[in-house]
Motif scaffolding. Sequence first.
Motif, PDB file in Angstrom:
ATOM      1  N   GLU A 136       0.832  -1.201   0.000  1.00  0.00           N
ATOM      2  CA  GLU A 136       0.000   0.000   0.000  1.00  0.00           C
ATOM      3  C   GLU A 136       0.867   1.251   0.000  1.00  0.00           C
ATOM      4  O   GLU A 136       0.540   2.248  -0.651  1.00  0.00           O
ATOM      5  N   LEU A 170       0.650   4.280  -2.745  1.00  0.00           N
ATOM      6  CA  LEU A 170       0.376   5.662  -2.354  1.00  0.00           C
ATOM      7  C   LEU A 170       1.485   6.593  -2.828  1.00  0.00           C
ATOM      8  O   LEU A 170       1.224   7.736  -3.234  1.00  0.00           O
ATOM      9  N   TYR A 220       0.337   9.681  -5.382  1.00  0.00           N
ATOM     10  CA  TYR A 220       0.370  11.093  -5.010  1.00  0.00           C
ATOM     11  C   TYR A 220       1.630  11.821  -5.471  1.00  0.00           C
ATOM     12  O   TYR A 220       1.561  12.991  -5.854  1.00  0.00           O
ATOM     13  N   PRO A 248      -3.809  13.258  -0.115  1.00  0.00           N
ATOM     14  CA  PRO A 248      -4.140  12.031   0.621  1.00  0.00           C
ATOM     15  C   PRO A 248      -4.960  12.316   1.870  1.00  0.00           C
ATOM     16  O   PRO A 248      -4.900  13.411   2.436  1.00  0.00           O
ATOM     17  N   GLU A 255      -4.064   7.754   4.832  1.00  0.00           N
ATOM     18  CA  GLU A 255      -3.111   7.564   3.737  1.00  0.00           C
ATOM     19  C   GLU A 255      -1.797   8.281   4.030  1.00  0.00           C
ATOM     20  O   GLU A 255      -0.716   7.773   3.712  1.00  0.00           O
TER      21      GLU A 255
END
Length: 234
Positions: free
Chosen positions: A72, A76, A80, A129, A133
């Motif tokens: 994850e 992320l 981003y 985010p 996150e």
Amino acid sequence: MIILSIRWCLAAVAAAFAMPAAAADVPGSPFDGSREVARAKVLWSQSPHGAMLERILPPSVEPRQLPEPRSEGARLTVRYCVQCHYLPSPQMHTAERWNSVVARMVWRMQGKGNLGGVMKEMMGQVEAPTDPEIAALTDYLKRHGQGEMDPRHPALGSEAGKMFTIACTQCHALPDPRRHTPREWPGVVERMERHMAWANTVVGPDSLKTNPVLDTAEIVRFLQRYALAKEKAN
């Protein structure tokens, strides 16, 4: 592949951006971040600040080359970070440094900070985010952050140590020579030299810099010398 210049491959980017969802991120397949990268390139091409964004970081790491690329945290990072510049390596900063870097980047994604005006022009597309996150992203980057050489190490006072410091700290924390073996360091330095040529930046005392290349052979010897300390200890 190395992420290509948006000025050279806009047509290919548009095609990738139009790729059906079913063709990417199929359950069970490796995450390659291609959709996120393609979308970011389209946004860059539509922004008057696209050329500036392209120059913030060198194109140095692909999504699949990130540590734990299916995690994850890696997802992320791609989602981003590539909105505003090329993908950074987690080893660009130390674990401690990543706390403030993530906070500053999130602030900008929210349309604030010293680039808030630029970001606000893009806020119709740029996403920030959520708090969970942010926590997951920060934890991931810190876990895989750069292991830094002790700035008090006496070797850094030598001419080679000074050149090593000038070359590396332009873009990231000063790496511990023990991070790689003597055999690995020449390839690593060669890759970093390409990044420096791309950025066309060398800073520091005039007596230690050239235009624009430092004495990389001497830097390699310095790294190999202190990398050996780890091998001998083992």
